[in-house]
Design an enzyme around this catalytic site. Structure first.
Site, PDB file in Angstrom:
ATOM      1  N   ARG A 103       0.843  -1.192   0.000  1.00  0.00           N
ATOM      2  CA  ARG A 103       0.000   0.000   0.000  1.00  0.00           C
ATOM      3  C   ARG A 103       0.879   1.242   0.000  1.00  0.00           C
ATOM      4  O   ARG A 103       1.736   1.390   0.860  1.00  0.00           O
ATOM      5  CB  ARG A 103      -0.810  -0.021   1.302  1.00  0.00           C
ATOM      6  CG  ARG A 103      -2.265   0.108   1.116  1.00  0.00           C
ATOM      7  CD  ARG A 103      -3.012  -0.095   2.394  1.00  0.00           C
ATOM      8  NE  ARG A 103      -2.498   0.539   3.588  1.00  0.00           N
ATOM      9  CZ  ARG A 103      -3.268   0.921   4.595  1.00  0.00           C
ATOM     10  NH1 ARG A 103      -4.562   0.756   4.529  1.00  0.00           N
ATOM     11  NH2 ARG A 103      -2.766   1.451   5.674  1.00  0.00           N
ATOM     12  N   THR A 107      -1.015   7.558  -0.636  1.00  0.00           N
ATOM     13  CA  THR A 107      -2.329   7.455  -1.308  1.00  0.00           C
ATOM     14  C   THR A 107      -3.147   6.271  -0.796  1.00  0.00           C
ATOM     15  O   THR A 107      -4.353   6.223  -1.040  1.00  0.00           O
ATOM     16  CB  THR A 107      -2.138   7.260  -2.827  1.00  0.00           C
ATOM     17  OG1 THR A 107      -1.459   6.000  -3.022  1.00  0.00           O
ATOM     18  CG2 THR A 107      -1.311   8.370  -3.440  1.00  0.00           C
ATOM     19  N   ASP A 199       1.213  -2.564  12.135  1.00  0.00           N
ATOM     20  CA  ASP A 199       1.591  -2.992  10.785  1.00  0.00           C
ATOM     21  C   ASP A 199       1.958  -4.482  10.824  1.00  0.00           C
ATOM     22  O   ASP A 199       2.981  -4.878  11.396  1.00  0.00           O
ATOM     23  CB  ASP A 199       2.780  -2.153  10.302  1.00  0.00           C
ATOM     24  CG  ASP A 199       3.086  -2.414   8.839  1.00  0.00           C
ATOM     25  OD1 ASP A 199       3.044  -1.455   8.048  1.00  0.00           O
ATOM     26  OD2 ASP A 199       3.352  -3.581   8.482  1.00  0.00           O
ATOM     27  N   ASP A 202       5.438  -5.542   9.313  1.00  0.00           N
ATOM     28  CA  ASP A 202       6.568  -5.157  10.168  1.00  0.00           C
ATOM     29  C   ASP A 202       6.651  -6.032  11.409  1.00  0.00           C
ATOM     30  O   ASP A 202       7.748  -6.382  11.865  1.00  0.00           O
ATOM     31  CB  ASP A 202       6.446  -3.683  10.578  1.00  0.00           C
ATOM     32  CG  ASP A 202       6.848  -2.747   9.445  1.00  0.00           C
ATOM     33  OD1 ASP A 202       7.578  -3.198   8.538  1.00  0.00           O
ATOM     34  OD2 ASP A 202       6.434  -1.574   9.461  1.00  0.00           O
TER      35      ASP A 202
HETATM   36  C1  PRP Z   1      -0.915  -4.479   4.414  1.00  0.00           C
HETATM   37  C2  PRP Z   1      -1.748  -5.735   4.573  1.00  0.00           C
HETATM   38  C3  PRP Z   1      -2.596  -5.718   3.332  1.00  0.00           C
HETATM   39  C4  PRP Z   1      -2.848  -4.249   3.123  1.00  0.00           C
HETATM   40  C5  PRP Z   1      -4.222  -3.938   3.626  1.00  0.00           C
HETATM   41  O1  PRP Z   1       0.146  -4.699   3.588  1.00  0.00           O
HETATM   42  O2  PRP Z   1      -0.978  -6.885   4.724  1.00  0.00           O
HETATM   43  O3  PRP Z   1      -1.978  -6.296   2.191  1.00  0.00           O
HETATM   44  O4  PRP Z   1      -1.858  -3.554   3.881  1.00  0.00           O
HETATM   45  O5  PRP Z   1      -4.580  -2.667   3.332  1.00  0.00           O
HETATM   46  P1  PRP Z   1      -5.792  -2.281   2.375  1.00  0.00           P
HETATM   47  O6  PRP Z   1      -6.936  -3.192   2.718  1.00  0.00           O
HETATM   48  O7  PRP Z   1      -6.059  -0.858   2.753  1.00  0.00           O
HETATM   49  O8  PRP Z   1      -5.332  -2.426   0.952  1.00  0.00           O
HETATM   50  P2  PRP Z   1       1.265  -3.588   3.310  1.00  0.00           P
HETATM   51  O9  PRP Z   1       0.858  -2.727   2.181  1.00  0.00           O
HETATM   52  O10 PRP Z   1       1.588  -2.901   4.590  1.00  0.00           O
HETATM   53  O11 PRP Z   1       2.487  -4.439   2.775  1.00  0.00           O
HETATM   54  P3  PRP Z   1       3.420  -5.501   3.529  1.00  0.00           P
HETATM   55  O12 PRP Z   1       2.591  -6.750   3.713  1.00  0.00           O
HETATM   56  O13 PRP Z   1       4.521  -5.679   2.574  1.00  0.00           O
HETATM   57  O14 PRP Z   1       3.858  -4.920   4.854  1.00  0.00           O
HETATM   58  N1  URA Z   2      -1.970  -2.800   7.026  1.00  0.00           N
HETATM   59  C1  URA Z   2      -1.548  -3.197   8.251  1.00  0.00           C
HETATM   60  O1  URA Z   2      -0.552  -3.928   8.375  1.00  0.00           O
HETATM   61  N2  URA Z   2      -2.237  -2.775   9.331  1.00  0.00           N
HETATM   62  C2  URA Z   2      -3.329  -2.002   9.237  1.00  0.00           C
HETATM   63  O2  URA Z   2      -3.927  -1.650  10.277  1.00  0.00           O
HETATM   64  C3  URA Z   2      -3.753  -1.601   7.949  1.00  0.00           C
HETATM   65  C4  URA Z   2      -3.063  -2.014   6.861  1.00  0.00           C
END
Ligand code: PRP
Ligand code: URA
Length: 208
Positions: A103, A107, A199, A202
């Protein structure tokens, strides 16, 4: 289809430890994997078994068996891979695909960077794995990409889901069944789930 939420004291207990900011990476990973196993168990409730004859030490019997080859797990990178261990313990012979997306921090729109899925998706039940369903943007992109590759029956497994994200996916893809361990309250101004767990990526990988 209405999202299915696991309502069970054991899940609430495990979520309490998972959400706690003092929980370390090792325990966080173990819990993500365990909860994913319970989600998969719930998602298999409607599985159609093949009738077969087996022989117990006592006698022959007719019983049902799962054709594990009919399933494909698709974790959304990165955080979705944290759920893979758990679901693979339940259906060890399922095929596995990967969708890479993150994400954008400003944005909140998902950015795609990888896509590799098993062949014959139209013949499989496709189970998407992502611990967080926030705005629903990543989920919708993943579902659209999988449908474009032929997927017909799709389920979405998440650990924590926001009402906003559930509504968005249900509107765009009413045929996709969502399973989650808990539906939380709302999204904050940074589109993080409240109360949530922070997160997920993370915390699974220890990158912050
Ligand atoms: C997080 C999570 C989802 C997304 C959810 O991933 O694991 O994929 O955000 O958000 P949304 O419903 O608003 O699209 P992130 O983008 O943080 O990537 P990562 O798994 O690499 O940390
Ligand atoms: N992605 C995450 O990892 N946590 C949230 O709360 C939303 C998006």
């Amino acid at each position: 289809m209405k999202a299915i939420e696991l309502k069970h004291p054991l899940i609430e207990h495990k979520l309490a430890i998972l959400r706690d900011k003092h929980t370390g990476t090792k325990e966080f990973r173990e819990l993500v994997s365990e909860i994913a196993m319970f989600l998969c168990y719930e998602a298999m409730k409607d599985a159609v078994l093949e009738q077969t004859e087996i022989e117990t030490p006592i006698c022959k019997m007719q019983t049902g068996k799962l054709d594990e080859d009919k399933y494909a797990f698709i974790p959304i990178l990165r955080a979705g891979t944290g759920m893979l261990d758990g679901v693979i313990r339940v259906i060890p012979n399922a095929k596995i695909g990967h969708i890479g997306m993150y994400r954008d921090e400003k944005t909140f729109i998902p950015v795609n960077y990888y896509f590799k899925v098993p062949k014959d998706l139209e013949k499989r039940e496709v189970i998407i794995l992502d611990p967080m369903l926030a705005t629903g943007g990543s989920g919708i992109d993943a579902i659209e990409a999988l449908k474009a590759k032929g997927a017909k029956k799709i389920k979405f497994l998440s650990i924590i889901a926001a009402p906003e994200g559930i509504e968005k996916i249900e509107k765009a893809h009413p045929d996709v069944q969502i399973y989650c361990a808990h539906i939380d309250d709302h999204l904050n101004e940074n589109k993080y789930i409240v109360p949530g767990l922070g997160d997920a990526g993370d915390r699974i990988f220890g990158t912050k």
